[in-house]
Structures are given as structure tokens and as C-alpha cells.
Design a protein around this motif. Structure first.
Motif, PDB file in Angstrom:
ATOM      1  N   GLU A  79       0.794  -1.228   0.000  1.00 34.57           N
ATOM      2  CA  GLU A  79       0.000   0.000   0.000  1.00 34.57           C
ATOM      3  C   GLU A  79       0.832   1.288   0.000  1.00 34.57           C
ATOM      4  O   GLU A  79       0.363   2.311  -0.511  1.00 34.57           O
ATOM      5  N   SER A  80       2.035   1.272   0.556  1.00 38.33           N
ATOM      6  CA  SER A  80       2.746   2.525   0.807  1.00 38.33           C
ATOM      7  C   SER A  80       4.106   2.634   0.146  1.00 38.33           C
ATOM      8  O   SER A  80       4.634   3.750   0.008  1.00 38.33           O
ATOM      9  N   TYR A  81       4.714   1.529  -0.238  1.00 41.17           N
ATOM     10  CA  TYR A  81       6.067   1.570  -0.790  1.00 41.17           C
ATOM     11  C   TYR A  81       6.074   2.361  -2.093  1.00 41.17           C
ATOM     12  O   TYR A  81       5.237   2.154  -2.974  1.00 41.17           O
ATOM     13  N   ASP A  82       7.058   3.264  -2.235  1.00 38.46           N
ATOM     14  CA  ASP A  82       7.128   4.179  -3.370  1.00 38.46           C
ATOM     15  C   ASP A  82       8.114   3.631  -4.405  1.00 38.46           C
ATOM     16  O   ASP A  82       9.337   3.701  -4.227  1.00 38.46           O
ATOM     17  N   TRP A  83       7.578   3.114  -5.509  1.00 42.38           N
ATOM     18  CA  TRP A  83       8.423   2.518  -6.541  1.00 42.38           C
ATOM     19  C   TRP A  83       9.174   3.566  -7.353  1.00 42.38           C
ATOM     20  O   TRP A  83      10.254   3.290  -7.884  1.00 42.38           O
ATOM     21  N   ASP A  84       8.616   4.764  -7.473  1.00 41.75           N
ATOM     22  CA  ASP A  84       9.364   5.835  -8.131  1.00 41.75           C
ATOM     23  C   ASP A  84      10.622   6.171  -7.333  1.00 41.75           C
ATOM     24  O   ASP A  84      11.693   6.413  -7.905  1.00 41.75           O
ATOM     25  N   ALA A  85      10.495   6.180  -6.006  1.00 38.55           N
ATOM     26  CA  ALA A  85      11.656   6.452  -5.163  1.00 38.55           C
ATOM     27  C   ALA A  85      12.674   5.307  -5.258  1.00 38.55           C
ATOM     28  O   ALA A  85      13.886   5.538  -5.212  1.00 38.55           O
ATOM     29  N   PHE A  86      12.185   4.080  -5.395  1.00 37.06           N
ATOM     30  CA  PHE A  86      13.063   2.930  -5.613  1.00 37.06           C
ATOM     31  C   PHE A  86      13.915   3.155  -6.853  1.00 37.06           C
ATOM     32  O   PHE A  86      15.147   2.974  -6.831  1.00 37.06           O
ATOM     33  N   GLU A  87      13.287   3.564  -7.939  1.00 38.04           N
ATOM     34  CA  GLU A  87      14.031   3.836  -9.168  1.00 38.04           C
ATOM     35  C   GLU A  87      15.080   4.928  -8.951  1.00 38.04           C
ATOM     36  O   GLU A  87      16.234   4.800  -9.380  1.00 38.04           O
ATOM     37  N   ARG A  88      14.672   5.995  -8.268  1.00 40.06           N
ATOM     38  CA  ARG A  88      15.611   7.102  -8.050  1.00 40.06           C
ATOM     39  C   ARG A  88      16.795   6.657  -7.216  1.00 40.06           C
ATOM     40  O   ARG A  88      17.944   7.033  -7.502  1.00 40.06           O
ATOM     41  N   ARG A  89      16.546   5.876  -6.175  1.00 38.54           N
ATOM     42  CA  ARG A  89      17.642   5.426  -5.315  1.00 38.54           C
ATOM     43  C   ARG A  89      18.623   4.549  -6.106  1.00 38.54           C
ATOM     44  O   ARG A  89      19.835   4.704  -6.000  1.00 38.54           O
ATOM     45  N   LEU A  90      18.099   3.644  -6.896  1.00 36.20           N
ATOM     46  CA  LEU A  90      18.979   2.720  -7.603  1.00 36.20           C
ATOM     47  C   LEU A  90      19.645   3.355  -8.813  1.00 36.20           C
ATOM     48  O   LEU A  90      20.689   2.875  -9.260  1.00 36.20           O
ATOM     49  N   ASN A  91      19.060   4.420  -9.331  1.00 34.92           N
ATOM     50  CA  ASN A  91      19.641   5.080 -10.505  1.00 34.92           C
ATOM     51  C   ASN A  91      20.506   6.286 -10.145  1.00 34.92           C
ATOM     52  O   ASN A  91      20.927   7.031 -11.030  1.00 34.92           O
ATOM     53  N   ARG A  92      20.793   6.451  -8.883  1.00 30.50           N
ATOM     54  CA  ARG A  92      21.587   7.602  -8.458  1.00 30.50           C
ATOM     55  C   ARG A  92      23.009   7.546  -9.003  1.00 30.50           C
ATOM     56  O   ARG A  92      23.619   8.568  -9.295  1.00 30.50           O
ATOM     57  N   PHE A  93      23.534   6.323  -9.149  1.00 29.80           N
ATOM     58  CA  PHE A  93      24.897   6.155  -9.633  1.00 29.80           C
ATOM     59  C   PHE A  93      24.892   5.424 -10.971  1.00 29.80           C
ATOM     60  O   PHE A  93      23.968   4.679 -11.279  1.00 29.80           O
ATOM     61  N   ASP A  94      25.953   5.623 -11.736  1.00 23.03           N
ATOM     62  CA  ASP A  94      26.047   5.041 -13.072  1.00 23.03           C
ATOM     63  C   ASP A  94      26.112   3.515 -13.011  1.00 23.03           C
ATOM     64  O   ASP A  94      26.893   2.941 -12.232  1.00 23.03           O
ATOM     65  N   GLN A  95      25.309   2.880 -13.871  1.00 19.22           N
ATOM     66  CA  GLN A  95      25.258   1.425 -13.956  1.00 19.22           C
ATOM     67  C   GLN A  95      25.526   0.976 -15.382  1.00 19.22           C
ATOM     68  O   GLN A  95      25.235   1.688 -16.341  1.00 19.22           O
TER      69      GLN A  95
END
Length: 416
Positions: A79-95
Motif C-alpha cells: 500500500e505505501s512503498y514508493d516505486w518511483d523512489a526505488f528507481e531514483r535510489r537505484l539510478n543515483r549512480f552510473d550502472q
């Protein structure tokens, strides 16, 4: 988040902007996490439809994952987990991704702004993922921006183990710890590093030890949270131990008696277990989070050490990529007698966190490794980089500070 195809469990549940036109060469291709809306909807549907087991007789974790905690966690995930924030956290650094020995290998490659930074390879384990390193990539690569000394900077490479997360499931047999070490050595070559430092915990500690043993011309020094060795290789292993060493042995023996049931099934029948964990997000959460609680310095309260979002970040990587089965296969594929080095002759640093489940007696360690740094950490457990990131970073800076400039670019500028 972008709409995507229905989750298939083949590693495509998390997609990226990847050029897969060259999936057999040595191309290193940019990658970015992009979660499909359909996958989130499917996860939420499955969580809502969870068929819960009956509660255990004891109202605690003694029978396994506590049902009250798990229901709360799964409700939050749904109900509450923010998947957009998940993307931002994991995409913060170059992959990046590349194909090595027929297997996709994903990594973070965080180049330091300091031109003389030393290359550092970080390797995670199970049931962790690349998420373990999200809080240390910045301080290690850019210490000046985090209140540190620019001389302590590293060019950080942090791969997802083959079979884990964004590296996708392994598609054939034989991906044991030695093969992973070989793949990581090739990855460092492709990224432009002919010589580097290496650090690891859990499986990553074994991969790191193999790198030190097999590539002493390339690996200047290693640092581990665990020390893999075979006491049976010693003529009189117990006779080597003093009182402290015997205490370490007894503590590790007791921990193994109560904490290795997961290992027994994952090393013998991982496929049987995988059906439930791949189909049920609640089942996956129960299997993984129980280890984060038991193996960390949390005094029974897992969220006192790990932010709830970070716990779910780690679960999300497994769930959306459909890789829990392949991650467990590493236990099946690896025969410790075949891959644990008899001798690691490169300089070795070892951090002993107080709640680490395995405590190697120092006499045994010094018989196998070139121990130059041995520190008893004041707090922390199995997932040190995620649990006590400041202590983790400081200890790496302290030990690896003796090997600044150990790495050089192979042929000049790294590929990525």
C-alpha cells in the motif's frame, strides 16, 4: 515508471535502457532501472491474496519469521512503498551491463572525481544484493563531498553476482564462486583496470579470496568480513587454537547448528524451494528478512538497523528480476572443497563485526591469509555496508590507505 510486459520471472521484471544488439561481445553498455507498472500491480495483487499460515505457538521469532511483523511489512509493501523512489535510489549512480562467459553481468561503476583514486571492487552475498552498497558508493568514491580526505578516494565497481538481481538468472550449470571471480576479473579488465583492490562479505568474501589467490598480479590487497578456509587442511587444527580461538570456534559451531537450515536446502534442492519464493512475495519476504534480523546487530528489532524502504529495496530487486532461484543455485553449484583457497598471499584486511555468524580463529586465518589488518568492530553484523556504512567505509579507508595508487588504467581510460 513505464508500462512493460507482464512479469515472466526471467529477469526482465526490471528493465533498463540497454543496447542488447551486442550480447556476445565485450561491449559495456549503460543500464538504468525502470520498473514496469504491470509488475507493481501484479505484486500488489499477490500480496493482497496471500494465503497466510496458522500462527506459531510462541508469539516471537523462535519458529521463524514472526507473522505479525511480516503482515505489517507486506501491507506496507503493497500500500505505501514508493516505486518511483526505488528507481531514483537505484539510478543515483552510473550502472552498466556486459556479457561475460555467456552471462549478463550488471555493475555500478562509480568513477571518483579524484583522478588518482584507486580502483576498488565490492562483492555482495546472499540474501543481499547490490542494494547493500547504496550508502557507501558516494563516500568511497567522493570522500571530499562527505567530509573526508580526497586522498581516500576510490573508483568503485560493485557488480551484481551472476544469478542475482540485474545480472539476471544464470542460464546454465557451473556458475560457482570461482567462475564468478573469473568473471569479475574480466569485468575489471573491460572497465579499464589492470590492478585493483577487492572487498567482500558473505559469498563476496569467498569471491574476493579467490581473486587474491588466483590473481595476485592484479589484486594489490583484499579486505573481507568473513574468512573462508578449510580447517581439515591443517594437521592439527584444534591444537593451533588458544583460548580465544577455541571460543571463536565454539561460537561459530553453535551458530551453524541453529542457522544453516537454509543452506542445507539451498545447496541440495534449491529448485523445490524456488517455486514458493518465486510465486509468493510474502514467502520471499519471510525467507529473506528473517536473515536480516538474525544476522544483524539489531537486538531483535530488524528496523532499528535497516530502514524499511531499504529492506524492501533489496526484496524488490529479487522479486522484480525473478532471480531468487538463481541466487540460491550458487549454494548448489559451489563445492567449498574445490574452490576455497589453500593460500591467499596478497595483503589481507579483516573486519570482525560482533554479530557476524562466523568467527574464524585468527591462528587459522594467519595460516592461509597474509593478515595485515585485523580489527574488532564495535557494532554491526553480516550486512556491514548496509548496517553500519560509516564504520564500513572508515575501515576500508584505514586498511586500503596503505595501497593508494595500487590501481592503474589498463590501456588508459576505462570503457565506462
Amino acid at each position: 515508471m513505464e508500462p512493460n510486459a507482464e512479469r515472466t520471472g526471467d529477469g526482465d521484471g526490471v528493465s533498463g535502457d540497454i543496447d542488447d544488439t551486442d550480447d556476445t561481445g565485450d561491449a559495456v553498455r549503460p543500464f538504468e532501472v525502470s520498473v514496469a507498472d504491470d509488475d507493481v500491480a501484479d505484486l500488489r495483487r499477490r500480496l493482497a491474496a496471500t494465503r497466510w499460515p496458522d500462527d506459531p505457538p510462541a508469539d516471537d521469532w523462535s519458529y521463524g519469521t514472526d507473522p505479525e511483523y511480516l503482515r505489517t511489512l507486506c501491507e506496507y509493501w503493497r500500500e505505501s512503498y514508493d516505486w518511483d523512489a526505488f528507481e531514483r535510489r537505484l539510478n543515483r549512480f552510473d550502472q552498466y551491463v556486459t556479457t561475460i562467459d555467456g552471462q549478463r553481468v550488471h555493475c555500478y561503476h562509480v568513477r571518483s572525481p579524484e583522478p588518482d583514486a584507486t580502483p576498488l571492487l565490492l562483492s555482495h552475498g546472499w540474501p543481499g544484493s547490490i542494494v547493500e552498497f547504496l550508502d557507501v558508493l558516494g563516500p568511497l568514491s567522493d570522500p571530499a563531498a562527505h567530509g573526508g580526505d580526497p586522498d581516500d578516494a576510490f573508483h568503485v565497481v560493485a557488480p551484481s553476482l551472476p544469478g542475482y538481481g540485474f545480472s539476471g538468472p544464470t542460464t546454465g550449470a557451473g556458475w560457482d564462486a570461482r567462475r564468478i571471480a573469473e568473471a569479475f576479473a574480466e569485468l575489471m579488465t573491460r572497465l579499464g583496470y589492470d590492478r585493483f583492490l577487492a572487498q567482500g562479505g558473505d559469498w563476496g568474501a569467498l569471491v574476493t579470496a579467490i581473486l587474491g589467490a588466483e590473481y595476485p598480479d592484479r589484486v594489490a590487497a583484499i579486505h573481507t568480513n568473513l574468512l573462508f578456509l578449510r580447517p581439515s587442511a591443517f594437521e592439527d587444527p584444534m591444537g593451533m587454537l588458544d583460548e580465544e580461538g577455541r571460543a571463536d570456534y565454539e561460537a561459530t559451531k553453535a551458530a551453524r547448528e541453529g542457522e544453516t537450515g537454509y543452506q542445507a536446502i539451498q545447496s541440495t534442492k534449491p529448485q523445490t524451494l524456488a517455486y514458493g519464493l518465486t510465486d509468493s512475495p510474502a514467502g520471499l519476504a519471510a525467507w529473506v528478512v528473517e536473515k536480516f534480523r538474525t544476522w544483524s546487530d539489531c537486538d531483535g528489532d530488524v528496523e532499528s538497523r535497516f530502514d524499511r524502504e531499504r529492506l524492501l529495496d533489496n526484496l524488490g530487486v529479487y522479486w522484480l528480476t525473478g532471480t531468487v532461484n538463481a541466487s540460491m543455485r550458487l549454494y548448489y553449484e559451489t563445492t567449498f572443497e574445490d574452490v576455497v583457497p589453500d593460500s591467499v598471499d596478497v595483503p589481507t584486511g579483516h573486519a570482525r563485526y560482533p554479530v557476524e555468524v562466523s568467527r574464524t580463529p585468527r591462528a587459522w586465518a594467519e595460516a592461509v591469509y597474509d593478515i595485515e589488518h585485523w580489527v574488532e568492530m564495535p557494532e554491526g553484523g553480516h550486512f556491514a555496508a548496509m548496517e553500519v556504512p560509516d564504520l564500513f567505509v572508515e575501515d576500508l579507508r584505514t586498511f586500503f590507505g596503505n595501497y593508494r595508487g595500487a590501481g592503474t588504467d589498463a590501456g588508459g581510460t576505462p570503457h565506462a
